[in-house]
Design a protein around this motif. Structure first.
Motif, PDB file in Angstrom:
ATOM      1  N   ARG A 129       1.004  -0.973  -0.177  1.00  0.00           N
ATOM      2  CA  ARG A 129       0.066   0.393   0.039  1.00  0.00           C
ATOM      3  C   ARG A 129       0.628   1.128  -0.445  1.00  0.00           C
ATOM      4  O   ARG A 129      -0.027   2.955  -0.045  1.00  0.00           O
ATOM      5  N   ARG A 130       1.868   0.844   0.587  1.00  0.00           N
ATOM      6  CA  ARG A 130       3.073   2.388   0.569  1.00  0.00           C
ATOM      7  C   ARG A 130       3.861   2.438  -0.697  1.00  0.00           C
ATOM      8  O   ARG A 130       4.574   3.271  -0.160  1.00  0.00           O
ATOM      9  N   LEU A 131       3.861   1.305  -1.132  1.00  0.00           N
ATOM     10  CA  LEU A 131       4.969   1.659  -2.517  1.00  0.00           C
ATOM     11  C   LEU A 131       4.412   2.523  -3.479  1.00  0.00           C
ATOM     12  O   LEU A 131       3.645   2.860  -3.652  1.00  0.00           O
ATOM     13  N   ASP A 132       5.791   3.036  -4.024  1.00  0.00           N
ATOM     14  CA  ASP A 132       5.615   4.832  -4.853  1.00  0.00           C
ATOM     15  C   ASP A 132       4.357   4.478  -6.191  1.00  0.00           C
ATOM     16  O   ASP A 132       4.980   2.798  -6.823  1.00  0.00           O
ATOM     17  N   PRO A 133       3.582   4.904  -6.917  1.00  0.00           N
ATOM     18  CA  PRO A 133       2.979   3.913  -7.842  1.00  0.00           C
ATOM     19  C   PRO A 133       3.439   4.038  -8.799  1.00  0.00           C
ATOM     20  O   PRO A 133       3.026   2.994  -9.452  1.00  0.00           O
ATOM     21  N   GLU A 134       4.836   4.905  -8.983  1.00  0.00           N
ATOM     22  CA  GLU A 134       4.913   3.942 -10.194  1.00  0.00           C
ATOM     23  C   GLU A 134       5.780   3.315 -10.429  1.00  0.00           C
ATOM     24  O   GLU A 134       5.839   2.287 -11.480  1.00  0.00           O
ATOM     25  N   LEU A 135       6.481   2.740  -9.351  1.00  0.00           N
ATOM     26  CA  LEU A 135       7.018   1.333  -9.172  1.00  0.00           C
ATOM     27  C   LEU A 135       5.854   0.456  -9.054  1.00  0.00           C
ATOM     28  O   LEU A 135       6.559  -0.583  -9.534  1.00  0.00           O
ATOM     29  N   ARG A 136       4.742   1.132  -8.539  1.00  0.00           N
ATOM     30  CA  ARG A 136       4.000  -0.784  -8.767  1.00  0.00           C
ATOM     31  C   ARG A 136       4.016  -0.529  -9.789  1.00  0.00           C
ATOM     32  O   ARG A 136       2.830  -1.673 -10.578  1.00  0.00           O
ATOM     33  N   ARG A 137       3.473   0.208 -10.621  1.00  0.00           N
ATOM     34  CA  ARG A 137       2.641   0.330 -12.259  1.00  0.00           C
ATOM     35  C   ARG A 137       3.871  -1.080 -12.635  1.00  0.00           C
ATOM     36  O   ARG A 137       4.132  -1.456 -14.004  1.00  0.00           O
ATOM     37  N   ARG A 138       5.549  -0.442 -12.556  1.00  0.00           N
ATOM     38  CA  ARG A 138       6.413  -0.988 -14.071  1.00  0.00           C
ATOM     39  C   ARG A 138       6.118  -3.000 -13.381  1.00  0.00           C
ATOM     40  O   ARG A 138       6.446  -3.325 -14.138  1.00  0.00           O
ATOM     41  N   ARG A 139       5.910  -2.823 -11.400  1.00  0.00           N
ATOM     42  CA  ARG A 139       6.082  -4.042 -11.381  1.00  0.00           C
ATOM     43  C   ARG A 139       5.077  -5.245 -11.566  1.00  0.00           C
ATOM     44  O   ARG A 139       4.771  -5.599 -12.551  1.00  0.00           O
ATOM     45  N   SER A 140       4.252  -4.274 -11.952  1.00  0.00           N
ATOM     46  CA  SER A 140       2.585  -5.005 -12.673  1.00  0.00           C
ATOM     47  C   SER A 140       3.431  -4.865 -14.294  1.00  0.00           C
ATOM     48  O   SER A 140       2.779  -6.395 -14.701  1.00  0.00           O
ATOM     49  N   ALA A 141       3.478  -4.273 -15.040  1.00  0.00           N
ATOM     50  CA  ALA A 141       3.757  -4.432 -16.305  1.00  0.00           C
ATOM     51  C   ALA A 141       4.550  -4.478 -16.943  1.00  0.00           C
ATOM     52  O   ALA A 141       4.550  -5.773 -17.368  1.00  0.00           O
ATOM     53  N   ALA A 142       5.631  -5.446 -16.174  1.00  0.00           N
ATOM     54  CA  ALA A 142       6.564  -6.584 -16.039  1.00  0.00           C
ATOM     55  C   ALA A 142       6.190  -7.945 -16.194  1.00  0.00           C
ATOM     56  O   ALA A 142       7.089  -8.989 -15.908  1.00  0.00           O
ATOM     57  N   GLY A 143       5.220  -7.805 -15.342  1.00  0.00           N
ATOM     58  CA  GLY A 143       4.250  -9.876 -15.001  1.00  0.00           C
ATOM     59  C   GLY A 143       4.630 -10.116 -13.744  1.00  0.00           C
ATOM     60  O   GLY A 143       4.509 -11.648 -13.939  1.00  0.00           O
ATOM     61  N   GLU A 144       5.410  -8.783 -12.485  1.00  0.00           N
ATOM     62  CA  GLU A 144       5.492 -10.054 -11.165  1.00  0.00           C
ATOM     63  C   GLU A 144       3.760 -10.115 -10.909  1.00  0.00           C
ATOM     64  O   GLU A 144       2.796  -9.364 -10.619  1.00  0.00           O
TER      65      GLU A 144
END
Length: 284
Positions: A129-144
């Motif tokens: 919940r405390r993750l930076d939104p951009e980092l969350r977006r990149r991790r999701s886009a990378a298929g994690e």
């Protein structure tokens, strides 16, 4: 009155299922209402078509009938995606990349209490919940791999003033009970392998099907708090609830599939009649 029986086809029905189905059926028929049957088969790893067919046969053997078509949840995934999309656009969902093992380790190290939610799941500490939104977006886009969690704090803060006091109507007493969904923390509403959680699907379908009375075992009473929150967030009219006592085995444990509770099939094979089974379930 509209009631429903909503088993998951992960095994054969046992006497506890029969008691719950009969309770809902009896309430509807006594009131001249409707009794619905729904198959909650969202989990593809555990649900089997053979069990779904067996459920229909066993209920028919017991003498139960239902109104309308059986709603099979796996055939309505788009409905649940729409609800998830609505919550996500409102900033109430977030991607969580934590494994169960990582959550268990973090909660074990925490000095805060409690560590377990009412449904006996480790209380999520809110790491992602405390993750930076951009980092969350990149991790999701990378298929994690990730799950979608409800941001409980934001969800409660976003309720209209009239809904801040979440109440659930107890049909047995006629009184309202105060709900405390915050005890569950940031609950999971979807996984990669299970596209929507029980909490989301059951509240959506109860609303969609016009269910006015939910009859189920007392083990599901705590989950009502989460369901009332989702209903309030989505503007769904809540039903009343009746939580019946559970049938227990000789050792005082509730009847459960995983513990090898005698199935209705086995009882029938042993020569029991449907009338005998109904009597054992409390409905002679």
């Amino acid at each position: 009155m509209v009631t429903r029986f909503a088993p998951s086809p992960t095994g054969l029905l046992h006497l506890g299922h029969a008691a719950s189905a009969l309770a809902g059926w009896h309430a509807a028929r006594t009131a001249g209402g409707r009794f619905l049957l729904r198959l909650e088969d969202i989990d593809p790893q555990r649900c089997r078509p053979g069990y779904a067919q067996a459920i229909l046969e066993d209920l028919g053997w017991l003498g139960l009938d239902w109104d309308g078509e059986v709603r099979v949840q796996s055939g309505h995934l788009d409905d649940y995606r729409c609800v998830l999309g609505n919550l996500h656009r409102r900033g109430l969902l977030y991607e969580c990349f934590c494994s169960r093992a990582a959550i268990a380790r973090e909660t074990a190290l925490s000095v805060a209490a409690p560590h377990v939610s009412p449904d006996h799941v480790p209380l999520y500490p809110g790491t992602c919940r405390r993750l930076d939104p951009e980092l969350r977006r990149r991790r999701s886009a990378a298929g994690e791999p990730f799950v979608l969690r409800l941001d409980m704090r934001s969800a409660l803060a976003g309720l209209a003033c009239t809904e801040r006091a979440l109440l659930a109507r107890d049909a047995d007493t006629g009184r309202d009970r105060q709900c405390h969904p915050e005890r569950f923390g940031d609950v999971v509403l979807a996984r990669r392998d299970v596209p929507a959680s029980y909490h989301l699907c059951v509240t959506h379908d109860d609303w969609l099907q016009g269910v006015t009375l939910v009859v189920r075992g007392e083990d599901l009473l705590p989950a009502t708090d989460v369901h009332r929150l989702l209903q309030a967030l989505m503007g769904w009219t809540p039903p009343a609830w009746s939580h019946h006592h559970l049938l227990l085995d000789r050792d005082g444990r509730r009847l459960a599939k995983r513990d090898g509770a005698p199935t209705l099939r086995a009882m029938r094979a042993d020569g029991m009649t449907a009338a005998h089974v109904r009597a054992l379930a409390g409905f002679p």
